[in-house]
Motif scaffolding. Structure first.
Motif, mmCIF file in Angstrom:
data_model
loop_
_atom_site.group_PDB
_atom_site.id
_atom_site.type_symbol
_atom_site.label_atom_id
_atom_site.label_comp_id
_atom_site.label_asym_id
_atom_site.label_seq_id
_atom_site.Cartn_x
_atom_site.Cartn_y
_atom_site.Cartn_z
ATOM 1 N N SER B 625 0.842 -1.204 0.000
ATOM 2 C CA SER B 625 0.000 0.000 0.000
ATOM 3 C C SER B 625 0.867 1.241 0.000
ATOM 4 O O SER B 625 2.069 1.178 0.261
ATOM 5 N N THR B 627 0.393 5.145 1.527
ATOM 6 C CA THR B 627 -0.421 6.070 2.306
ATOM 7 C C THR B 627 0.316 7.398 2.403
ATOM 8 O O THR B 627 1.449 7.432 2.906
ATOM 9 N N VAL B 629 1.164 10.696 4.188
ATOM 10 C CA VAL B 629 1.080 11.131 5.590
ATOM 11 C C VAL B 629 1.500 12.597 5.662
ATOM 12 O O VAL B 629 2.561 12.971 5.148
ATOM 13 N N TYR B 665 5.163 3.894 2.041
ATOM 14 C CA TYR B 665 4.900 2.656 1.301
ATOM 15 C C TYR B 665 5.020 1.487 2.264
ATOM 16 O O TYR B 665 5.968 1.386 3.041
ATOM 17 N N GLN B 666 4.084 0.571 2.161
ATOM 18 C CA GLN B 666 4.183 -0.691 2.906
ATOM 19 C C GLN B 666 4.584 -1.778 1.922
ATOM 20 O O GLN B 666 3.948 -1.952 0.877
ATOM 21 N N THR B 714 8.348 -0.712 6.107
ATOM 22 C CA THR B 714 7.768 0.602 5.820
ATOM 23 C C THR B 714 8.851 1.481 5.210
ATOM 24 O O THR B 714 9.917 1.676 5.796
ATOM 25 N N ASP B 754 0.949 8.185 -7.696
ATOM 26 C CA ASP B 754 1.462 8.197 -6.328
ATOM 27 C C ASP B 754 1.662 9.628 -5.843
ATOM 28 O O ASP B 754 1.479 9.940 -4.665
#
Lengths: 489, 877
Positions: B625, B627, B629, B665-666, B714, B754
């Motif tokens: 994923s 996300t 932040v 990014y995970q 991460t 992204d």
């Protein structure tokens, strides 16, 4: 009762150059005494190059010297300026008396004969004042035009042989020592003895010159919460060419009838003064009418000397009141100055000039100005704006003014000021400085009453008197910024 | 004749050459070495006989011999030198045109006799005879200088051999009385020395055995004629008379009173010092209380005589300090005296920094101990100077005064002032920290009560921990000194310190700033922590820090030292640890066998491990994923670009400056079944992102990974510019057979989608929809304005997309700005945030089956990506 060594050091003009010892004088008999007095605690003097380097570092000369050094600047170190100490591998060299005059650093190491390990009391060491006086006389002797400096330096060995043979200081008046070196013949009096401070006697016409130089310092803030500060002080200079071994002169230092009368606080006198009305002025007498004259009786030396110093703390009004505003705006400064001359001050100047130092930041590129009189220029180094006001304020208004726009140059050529007081001048913090001299005038009204001058034994003499009133550190702070002041008690 | 002239010239040149050689050695500090050769001395003496050698050269040679050569002579050589110099003196003393030479000769000869202990030898006897012959020519005007010098020479001999001239005493008294030239002073000084030595003669001689008529008349005569002496010339006479006053009963101290009273008003340094010295020696015996008060008043007002040299004013201040220290302090208990002192010594704005500080030092000590006085007013000038400029000199002066204030007045007010000033200074001028720490240490060492030390250090400690890492890193040399000092305080909790240091080291590594100096500073703090704190409380945090240091620093010295501390922390008890790390081992003492045994791994230095590069290792990773932040910064980010805006946008951009945008990014990392390895340990994953596009991302480390499970990682990327890019990823790990292997993983693709983020309206202070529209409209206006003067701030473009309205709406829904009224308008607005601080604005107008997309952006480089993206929408239709 002697000095161990004397150094005259030339301070480097640029940070990457080393200090250079121009002259050294050691006294082996004194060094032997030091060894005997100190025993195992004896610390020898270092070779000249090392000594110069360590001294300059200890005194804190140059940009690098102004940085914090724990060994020198720690709170644990006892501060005794102008007495310093140097730490060496063998121990400390102390007490070093140091005097700076322009590019010269003069230093001597007085002998300490008896001292307990923790006793740093400078009163207990007679040679401290002797060493200091000796350095003052060397400084005075070396205060010559630059083209004569080298010649005067070559005379130093003879000078010291006369002033301090074997390091034992016996005469610290530069003029007297130089006079003794000439060994000119004198005619002895039948009974009177010549003073050691008067080796040569005057032959010929008698004359006396008495001049008063009075200074004013001021710091004007134009801010409600800060009071303006001002100090007036001066000295009476004398040159007496009178025949005889020890003629006496009596005179009064009083107040001129056509001038303001501000009482002198007290007098501090030359050693040749035999008696003087020098006591401090009681507070209740400060403003009580015309102050009483102060009588001085003295037997003058042959050379120029300062007869007495005085100060006057009861000044109520500044000679020139000023207001100054400076506002930075997009690479330029808007400046406005207004000066008003007090009606108590004689409206005649030898010079009157206002300088606006801009020592922090970029150089001045150009100035658009409209002074009410005089002209505005920029100093050659482009750091100071100079307003030459002229020799007189307008009689009617006694006011002059200046508005100007100062255009600043390339920011990449900015420099930082070297002294902390000038480094304070950032942003709106700024000051302008007034330089002026008024001839034949003193603000206190102080003068030597020509009618009071008497010589004994009686003789005809030509009397010349003079006065001048000068500014020294006369600042007007930007009313829009902060001023560097102290809070009055 | 020509030969003689040539010889004369050669001799003269030799003399000058000798002198040049001497001068050269003088400048290098090696002139003493010349005199180690005796022949050089005699060569020098030979020059004195030569007429051809210029007299100034001879004089200088004698001066050099006196200063540098005399104490290097052997005894026999010294006698020979003395004999030859006496010869020259015999020859030359009548020369009135060579006075300087003869004076120097007498001084050199006398110095030779004294330094070589020849006072009981025949040369000394001859010298005394010569000198006395010169001295005996009383009132001879042409020989004044010689006679004065001869008196000084005899005085030297008498000083070193007391009683040598006692047989000449009566003649000396007569000479002194008769002498009428200025040389009278030298006769008087010589006589006073002789009399003093006479009175101090032997222990068996009672003090009162010296007849009064031998002492009193000459002493009275001397003091009656004190006015004829120079101030400096008066000193030896005064000292001799003082000695006589102390050792005989015939002379009272009141003999000094006229001299003291006459010179109370003098500003001459010697005269003033003489008066103080006599007063100190005979306190209460000469001056009345009122006169002594006058003396103190004159002394203090002397500081403010502005026509004196600043150095002289400083000297007077030293005397005031000394005077008050030695017993004048009782006077300060009298309120009137203290008040007068305080008025006079209060610094003015015209005083130089040195005088200002010294006055305050004296002033502070004049206030009653432990009483509150208005320190704030006293230090106002210094405080303003230090706080405005951060100048070292001004701050040194300020802290000296604070030190004096606190050591005399340990009140809360002073303590509070110290803390407040320190806090204010450190914020703007961290380079002053060493000075402040020195002050605190001085307080601690001087006073048993170290309250202000602890309070100030705690305050500094907190201040450093709350500072930004970038700031601390840029001035680590100073800030870490605070942490090092506070680490020695058991009462200051250190967990936060260690966590802070971990963060700092990581930040330094990401900035490429992990150098030896930083490592040393951090390790110094670690060492102090280990020495002064129980390891139980700091074990894990400190271990993490030391481990971090072993991996972040490339310098092997730092890594080794970190490894040593780590090993000690992990393997030794606190007592052993302190024993090992205690001060005895400072300075690089060689470690003993016991210590090296504590270190893990071999002590043999086998060289660097080989890194094996492999294409395929079975290590796989997958993106899970992304996300975005957003977080707030404490100070404006240096990644923010700003536009020239006015009005509402000003506030918007002010908020934007404090916004940090990260792409989080995970990923999952796993070891495939087909991998030849079962377990990999010490796995490091490194992103090789371009520093132009992203700020350096920290490496990710795992202890191990096996086939049994995957690990979640991460990745945090902070864009510098919104540029889609592909980031290479390298992994390095240790295999089961202890090989170090590296391989490439699938690159991380940072795509256009992204980088297009929904604008964090709330974080930017725009909550209301209406306001969002206003922001959009104003931003659009700024970006599309055609400015002739300034640089164009944005780029505008148009593209037509062949698709239905709802199609494009679905694709861009996340960025849509709903109409305020709720109704659909003709123009749809879309606002995309491009981290770190750029914008992409779209206005879409539907025209039959087409969408006209107007776009504006402050990052024109993104436009090709926008076009491609819109094409994908088009082609998907």
């Amino acid at each position: 009762m002697s000095v161990r060594c004397v150094w005259i050091i030339h301070l480097p003009g640029t940070p990457n150059k080393a200090a250079k010892v121009l002259f050294t004088r050691k006294f082996p008999t004194v060094e032997k005494q030091a060894k005997r007095a100190s025993g195992e605690g004896y610390v020898g003097v270092l070779p000249d190059p090392q000594m110069a380097r360590l001294l300059v570092q200890e005194v804190g000369f140059g940009p690098a010297g102004k940085k914090f050094v724990a060994e020198r600047d720690s709170c644990r170190e006892i501060l005794q300026k102008p007495v310093f100490k140097i730490k060496t591998d063998e121990g400390e060299i102390w007490p070093l008396v140091v005097l700076q005059q322009g590019e010269l650093l003069l230093c001597c190491l007085p002998l300490v004969e008896e001292q307990t390990s923790n006793d740093n009391n400078l009163i207990n060491i007679p040679t401290i004042s002797q060493g200091f006086a000796l350095l003052s006389s060397l400084a005075e002797a070396l205060r010559v035009p630059s083209q004569e400096f080298a010649t005067r330096l070559t005379e130093m060995p003879a000078f010291l042989n006369e002033a301090a043979p074997f390091g034992c200081v016996r005469d610290t008046c530069a003029d007297t020592v130089l006079a003794k070196l000439t060994n000119r013949p004198v005619t002895l009096h039948k009974t009177d003895k010549q003073a050691a401070w008067k080796p040569l006697l005057h032959r010929g016409k008698s004359s006396i010159y008495l001049g008063i130089t009075e200074f004013i310092r001021a710091s004007q803030c134009n801010q409600e919460e800060m009071r303006d500060a001002m100090e007036v002080y001066g000295s009476v200079l004398c040159r007496a060419e009178l025949e005889g071994v020890s003629p006496d002169i009596i005179l009064n230092v009083s107040h001129a009838p056509d001038s303001p009368s501000i009482a002198l606080d007290q007098l501090t006198t030359h050693p040749c003064v035999l008696s003087a009305d020098s006591m401090p002025l009681p507070d209740n007498k400060a403003s009580a009418g015309v102050p009483a004259p102060r009588r001085i009786r003295f037997s003058p030396p042959s050379e120029n000397f300062t007869l007495c110093h005085y100060s006057a703390s009861h000044l109520q009004e500044l000679p020139i009141f000023g207001s100054y505003t400076m506002k930075p705006e997009d690479g330029k400064l808007q400046v406005s100055v207004l000066l008003k001359l007090s009606d108590q001050i004689r409206n005649t100047f030898d010079y009157c000039e206002l300088q606006i130092p801009l020592l922090n930041g970029p150089p001045v590129q150009s100035v658009d100005s409209s002074p009410s009189q005089g002209g505005v220029t920029v100093s050659p180094d482009r750091r100071i704006v100079v307003w030459n006001i002229g020799q007189k304020f307008p009689n009617k208004t006694l006011e002059v003014s200046l508005t100007a726009t100062v255009y600043m140059g390339d920011k990449s050529k900015s420099i930082a000021a070297s002294s902390p007081e000038d480094q304070f001048c950032v942003g709106l913090n700024s000051y302008c400085q007034l330089y002026f001299m008024v001839p034949e005038f003193t603000h206190t009204g102080c003068h030597v009453d020509p009618r009071s001058v008497q010589v004994s034994p009686a003789t005809k003499f030509k009397l010349t008197t003079g006065r001048e009133y000068k500014s020294n550190d006369y600042k007007i702070w930007n009313s829009l910024g902060e001023a560097l002041t102290v809070k009055e008690k | 004749m020509t030969i003689m002239a040539a010889t004369r010239r050669r001799v003269a040149d030799d003399g000058r050459q000798t002198l040049s050689n001497i001068r050269r050695n003088l400048s290098k500090g090696t002139v003493e070495k010349l005199f180690e050769d005796e022949s050089f001395v005699f060569e020098l003496l030979d020059a004195l006989y030569e007429e051809e050698v210029d007299v100034t050269v001879k004089t200088e040679l004698l001066a050099v011999l006196e200063q540098y050569g005399l104490d290097r002579l052997e005894a026999s050589c010294a006698e020979q030198v003395a004999a030859r110099l006496l010869d020259v003196l015999q020859e030359q003393r009548g020369s009135s045109d060579r006075l300087r030479f003869v004076v120097q000769l007498m001084l050199t000869l006398t110095s030779l006799v004294v330094t070589n202990d020849m006072l009981k030898t025949e040369p000394c006897g001859s010298l005394v005879s010569h000198l006395w012959e010169i001295v005996g020519r009383v009132n001879d005007v042409p020989s004044r200088r010689l006679r004065g010098c001869a008196c000084q020479c005899l005085r030297q001999l008498e000083t070193w051999s007391p009683g040598l001239l006692s047989r000449y005493k009566d003649r000396l008294v007569q000479a002194m009385r008769e002498e009428r030239t200025h040389v009278f002073q030298d006769y008087a000084t010589l006589l006073s020395t002789v009399l003093t030595n006479l009175s101090a003669r032997g222990d068996s001689t009672p003090a009162d055995s010296i007849p009064a008529d031998e002492v009193v008349p000459p002493l009275s005569f001397l003091m009656d004629n004190a006015f004829l002496f120079t101030p400096s010339g008066l000193w030896p006479v005064v000292l001799s008379v003082m000695e006589l006053v102390k050792t005989t009963v015939h002379v009272a101290p009141s003999i000094f009173k006229p001299l003291m009273l006459q010179n109370l008003t003098s500003v001459d340094p010697c005269m003033l010092h003489i008066v103080l010295y006599i007063q100190k020696a005979f306190q209460g015996e000469i001056l009345t209380a009122e006169e002594e008060s006058q003396l103190l008043q004159r002394l203090t007002s002397g500081v403010n005589i502005l026509t004196l040299r600043p150095a002289q004013r400083l000297l007077i201040l030293q005397w005031i300090k000394a005077y008050l220290q030695q017993g004048g302090a009782e006077e300060l208990q009298e309120e009137e005296t203290a008040g007068s002192l305080q008025r006079v010594l209060h610094p003015t704005v015209f005083d130089s920094l040195d005088i200002h500080v010294d006055k305050l030092n004296v002033l502070t000590r004049s206030y009653p101990t432990d009483e509150d006085h208005n320190l704030g007013e006293d230090i106002h000038y210094l405080k303003r100077l230090a706080l405005t400029t951060g100048n070292d000199q001004a701050t040194v002066g300020l802290y000296r005064v604070l030190f004096a204030a606190y050591t005399h007045h340990q009140t809360q007010r002073v303590s509070d002032a110290v803390i407040k000033i320190t806090q204010d200074l450190v914020v703007d001028y961290p380079h002053l920290i060493p000075l402040i720490l020195d002050f605190l240490l001085a307080i601690k060492e001087t006073l048993s009560d170290s309250t202000v030390y602890q309070a100030t250090l705690s305050s500094l400690h907190s201040q450093v921990l709350s500072a930004r890492q970038a700031e601390v890193l840029s001035h680590f040399r100073f800030y870490l000194q605070v942490l090092s000092a506070s680490a020695k305080q058991p009462h200051i909790q250190q967990q936060k310190t260690i966590q802070f240091l971990v963060g700092l080291v990581r930040y330094a590594e990401s900035s490429g700033a992990c150098d030896w100096e930083l490592g040393c500073a951090v390790l110094t703090v670690c060492r102090n922590l280990l020495l002064h704190h129980c390891s139980d409380y700091i074990y894990y945090d400190l271990g993490e820090l030391l481990f971090e240091m072993q991996t972040s620093f490339s310098d092997c010295d730092i890594r080794n030292r970190a490894r040593l501390l780590y090993a000690l922390l992990a393997g030794a008890s606190d007592e052993k640890l302190r024993d090992v790390l205690g001060s005895k081992l400072l300075g690089g003492v060689v470690l003993s066998q016991n210590i090296t045994n504590m270190l893990t791994g071999s002590s043999q230095n086998l060289g660097k491990a080989e890194v094996i590069h492999m294409e395929k290792t079975g290590l796989e990773w997958q993106r899970v994923s992304l996300t975005p932040v957003f977080s707030s910064l404490e100070s404006p980010s240096d990644l923010v670009h700003s536009l020239h805006v006015t009005g509402r946008l000003e506030s918007y951009f002010q908020h934007l400056a404090y916004l940090k945008a990260e792409l989080v990014y995970q990923y999952t990392l796993s070891l495939s079944e087909t991998s030849e390895y079962e377990v990999l340990s010490a796995v490091s994953v490194r992103l090789k992102a371009s520093t132009e596009t992203f700020t350096p991302a920290p490496d990710i480390h795992l202890l191990s990974i096996s086939k049994l499970g995957s690990k979640e990682l991460t990745l945090r990327l902070v864009p510098r510019v919104p540029q889609p890019s592909v980031i290479d990823v390298q992994a390095m790990f240790c295999t089961e057979d202890h090989s170090t292997v590296s391989c490439l993983l699938d690159p991380v693709g940072v795509t256009f989608t992204d980088l297009t983020l929904t604008l964090p309206w709330q974080e930017l202070g725009v909550d209301v929809l209406q306001d969002r529209h206003c922001v959009f409209d104003e931003l659009w206006a700024v970006l599309t304005a055609d400015s002739n003067h300034a640089r164009q701030q944005g780029v505008e473009s148009v593209k037509v997309v062949q698709c239905a309205t709802d199609r494009i709406h679905r694709a861009l829904n996340a960025f849509h700005l709903p109409h305020p009224s709720g109704d659909e308008g003709i123009v749809d607005k879309y606002l995309m945030f491009l981290p770190p601080s750029y914008h992409l604005l779209l206005q879409v107008v539907a025209q039959s089956n087409k969408q006209v997309v107007s776009m504006a952006t402050d990052y024109w480089q993104i436009l090709p990506c926008v076009s491609n993206y819109l094409n994908t929408i088009d082609s998907a239709t």
